[in-house]
Scaffold this motif. Structure first.
Motif, mmCIF file in Angstrom:
data_model
loop_
_atom_site.group_PDB
_atom_site.id
_atom_site.type_symbol
_atom_site.label_atom_id
_atom_site.label_comp_id
_atom_site.label_asym_id
_atom_site.label_seq_id
_atom_site.Cartn_x
_atom_site.Cartn_y
_atom_site.Cartn_z
ATOM 1 N N LEU A 61 0.844 -1.202 0.000
ATOM 2 C CA LEU A 61 0.000 0.000 0.000
ATOM 3 C C LEU A 61 0.873 1.243 0.000
ATOM 4 C CD1 LEU A 61 -2.568 -1.200 2.665
ATOM 5 C CD2 LEU A 61 -2.961 -1.002 0.208
ATOM 6 N N MET A 62 1.983 1.152 0.776
ATOM 7 C CA MET A 62 2.905 2.280 0.882
ATOM 8 C C MET A 62 3.463 2.656 -0.487
ATOM 9 S SD MET A 62 6.391 3.033 1.141
ATOM 10 C CE MET A 62 7.142 1.444 1.365
ATOM 11 N N VAL A 63 3.900 1.644 -1.265
ATOM 12 C CA VAL A 63 4.475 1.974 -2.569
ATOM 13 C C VAL A 63 3.413 2.489 -3.539
ATOM 14 C CG1 VAL A 63 6.378 0.331 -2.366
ATOM 15 C CG2 VAL A 63 4.285 -0.369 -3.490
ATOM 16 N N ARG A 64 2.146 2.251 -3.228
ATOM 17 C CA ARG A 64 1.076 2.790 -4.068
ATOM 18 C C ARG A 64 0.593 4.136 -3.563
ATOM 19 N NH1 ARG A 64 1.171 -2.449 -4.694
ATOM 20 N NH2 ARG A 64 0.461 -3.433 -6.619
ATOM 21 N N SER A 65 1.354 4.698 -2.620
ATOM 22 C CA SER A 65 1.039 6.018 -2.056
ATOM 23 C C SER A 65 -0.389 6.100 -1.526
ATOM 24 C CB SER A 65 1.263 7.126 -3.079
ATOM 25 O OG SER A 65 2.502 6.971 -3.698
ATOM 26 N N THR A 66 -0.819 5.081 -0.838
ATOM 27 C CA THR A 66 -2.151 5.076 -0.231
ATOM 28 C C THR A 66 -2.137 6.019 0.981
ATOM 29 O OG1 THR A 66 -2.177 2.745 -0.812
ATOM 30 C CG2 THR A 66 -3.958 3.512 0.598
ATOM 31 N N PRO A 67 -3.212 6.781 1.188
ATOM 32 C CA PRO A 67 -3.250 7.657 2.365
ATOM 33 C C PRO A 67 -3.098 6.850 3.662
ATOM 34 C CG PRO A 67 -5.160 8.039 0.960
ATOM 35 C CD PRO A 67 -4.397 6.923 0.352
#
Lengths: 295, 351
Positions: free
Chosen positions: B100-106
């Motif tokens: 999720l982090m690498v997908r820039s999720t809030p």
């Protein structure tokens, strides 16, 4: 009582022999260290509190003036900062050059090529350090090999004036200490499971994210070990600064060496050495939490 | 979610043909097992689908989109590795949050979704643990949560259960099946464990030497193996070799066996019979018309609590028969017995 004594006797008999074998196995190494390092160091520590070399015919007494000199004269503090900066810069360059090389050796190249490339890293190590430094003078001096090469590539390139500069000292030291960084980084990089990199990529991480979040944190012990192995000897180095730095190559290490070889002021040299040692210890104490987390 | 289509994929490593013109259709939401011995190309195929390496020729479609030239990080797949490959420097939370982090999720969404994923694998409350503080089964759950939290189109599992001991493995099989059904994600998993393949998947593909030998639902594959290899690799099988005579299989000693359907053609043929389909006939039991019969010498009886294995020999044919432990007749090694099994259980296979 008699019964319990006989019951205990086997364990009792084993313990002394255990201690004996420990002493037997570690004794020689520690004896060697005491004779060759601890005793001379103690002698040096003693010297550092004397006003002159304790030889017959010399007038000497116990004093703190050698240590006071460091704190009274800006010259020494400037030198200390210069040496620390040199150590930091050399370690940084070694990391910037050595880490990518170690990465490729550990992760990309396999089998025979790896051995060959490793040999190329290590072979310079086998040659005499003095010869290595002098060969750099031939490369770096005015109209030397580097300038001629550049002139041949880019006609009319002119002069670099590298010899006898701070940069020349950095170049020589980076060359001398690069293998440490490559080897320590290689070791910690090769313990990183390739599946971790694959896993990160499968979750959508690009190369930079993999490097920043996985590879760098996991290879930190090797990077820190390499940096320490480089930093400590570099701040006390004197050969490379002297030969490649000329008049620009005055660092704490060269001043200490002067005290021992030309000025014959052993007490001052010893005091400066211990201040340098104290500085290193203080730096490590400050960075202790980071170092511990890294390893 | 998406279907995956592999069509005419070839891959060679030097001289070695790892994948030889493989075509498979993985249905949307299905649970597909790739089964094969080591070196069969099953892991290579999974790595092509994942995007770790690229086929020499052929097409791979995920959800109808050609992906064979996309690298793994652009394919939006979830993958679970044999040794779990959890990041040792990160907590359970950070491991699961990575995708999720690498997908820039809030941040708040990361928190919610990691929580959901950990709940799904029943590891709520383990957020702050480091991987080395977890048991093998727990690591596995983290690895699974990590692979599905960012809602990939396909879930790829590389021998996911092989590092667990047997009791844990059985538990995880049930869990894996439950989670796959709840999430409904297209799942492809590679295994060399035939039991795992049969239990978990709704479709199995058997690979050997880089070729897809046979595929189908577990039951069909087990009951009707097409080749001798599939028959013996997927479960146990007794193989009878002989030649075709009047649609029947004639063994070298002249005994005739009838198969599910009259054998076509002439020349050599092979039939397979599952050991549990055979029985040792009791004395005086009448010969039944829809059964094959064969005399053999009982060599050994292996007792395994609730079941028994009989090892038998007839000439140079070695046979195995599995039976429930409820036989009344006392059988002794060395005794000659009559084996009987249904004609319908005699499956002609390719040698």
């Amino acid at each position: 009582m008699a019964v319990s004594d006989t019951e205990r006797s086997p364990t009792r008999r084993r313990q002394p022999s255990n201690a004996k074998s420990i002493v037997g196995l570690t004794g020689p190494a520690y004896l060697w260290l005491i004779v060759t390092i601890l005793l001379p160091l103690a002698a040096m520590l003693y010297f550092s509190f004397l006003s002159d070399v304790p030889l017959p015919g010399r007038d000497w007494q116990v004093t703190l003036s050698n240590y006071a000199a460091f704190f009274q004269e800006d010259f020494y503090r400037t030198l200390m900062l210069r040496s620390l900066r040199l150590g930091f810069e050399v370690a940084l360059w070694c990391f910037l050059i050595g880490f990518p090389c170690a990465y490729v050796l550990a992760k990309t190249i396999k089998g025979r090529w790896r051995e060959a490339l490793f040999l190329m890293v290590i072979i310079p190590f086998w040659s005499n350090a003095l010869i290595r430094v002098f060969s750099w003078t031939m490369v770096l001096r005015g109209n030397g090999m580097l300038e001629r090469l550049l002139d041949w590539l880019i006609p009319g390139f002119g002069s670099l004036n590298l010899m006898f500069t701070y940069e020349a000292v950095v170049i020589g030291l980076v060359h001398s200490y690069l293998p440490y960084m490559i080897l320590t980084c290689y070791i910690s990089l090769s313990t990183i499971d390739d599946d971790l990199i694959d896993a990160a990529r499968s979750m959508g991480a690009g190369r930079l994210t993999v490097l920043r979040r996985i590879i760098l944190p996991l290879s930190m012990p090797g990077i820190v070990a390499g940096a320490v192995l480089i930093f400590v000897p570099v701040i006390g180095s004197f050969m490379e600064p002297r030969i490649l730095g000329g008049r620009e190559g005055t660092f704490l290490g060269t001043v200490i060496e002067d005290q021992f070889t030309s000025v014959f002021n052993w007490p001052l040299g010893a005091a400066l050495s211990f201040i340098l040692l104290a500085c290193v210890l203080i730096i490590f104490a400050i960075f202790q939490p980071i170092l511990r987390r890294a390893s | 979610m998406a279907s995956v289509t592999v069509s005419h994929v070839n891959k060679s490593f030097g001289e070695f043909r790892a994948l030889d013109d493989v075509s498979i259709e993985f249905a949307d939401g299905g649970f597909y097992a790739l089964l094969g011995p080591s070196g069969s190309g099953k892991t290579t195929l999974l790595r092509q689908i994942a995007g770790f390496s690229f086929p020499d020729s052929g097409e791979i479609l995920i959800g109808g989109e050609a992906v064979e030239s996309l690298p793994v990080e652009k394919r939006n797949i979830g993958m679970m590795f044999q040794n779990y490959a959890l990041f040792p420097n990160m907590s359970v939370f950070d491991n699961v949050a990575f995708g999720l982090m690498v997908r820039s999720t809030p941040r708040h969404e990361i928190k919610a979704r990691v929580g959901e994923a950990l709940e799904l694998v029943r590891l709520s409350g383990y957020d702050e643990r480091k991987p080395h503080q977890l048991s093998g089964g727990q690591r596995q759950r983290v690895a699974l949560a990590r692979a599905i939290v960012f809602r990939p189109r396909v879930l790829l599992l590389d021998e996911p259960l092989s590092a667990l001991d047997k009791a844990l493995r059985l538990g995880m099989q049930v869990e894996l099946k439950r989670i796959q059904r709840e999430v409904g994600i297209t799942t492809i998993f590679v295994t060399h464990d035939q039991e795992e393949a049969l239990t978990l998947s709704d479709k199995v593909g058997v690979l050997k030497d880089g070729k897809l030998l046979q595929e189908g639902p577990p039951r069909e594959l087990y009951e009707r193996p097409a080749t001798a290899f599939a028959a013996t690799f997927l479960g146990d099988a007794n193989l009878f070799e002989g030649h075709v005579e009047e649609g029947e299989l004639a063994l070298s000693d002249g005994t005739r066996l009838r198969a599910t359907a009259p054998l076509a053609g002439v020349g050599k043929a092979t039939c397979a019979v599952r050991p549990e389909k055979m029985a040792i006939a009791e004395k005086g039991e009448p010969l039944r018309a829809d059964h094959n019969h064969l005399e053999a010498e009982l060599q050994e009886i292996i007792f395994a609590g609730n079941s028994l294995s009989y090892l038998l020999r007839r000439g140079d044919i070695h046979l195995r028969v599995f039976a429930q432990n409820r036989a009344t007749a006392e059988l002794q090694p060395g005794q000659r017995v009559r084996l009987t099994w249904r004609v319908a259980d005699t499956i002609p296979v390719e040698a």
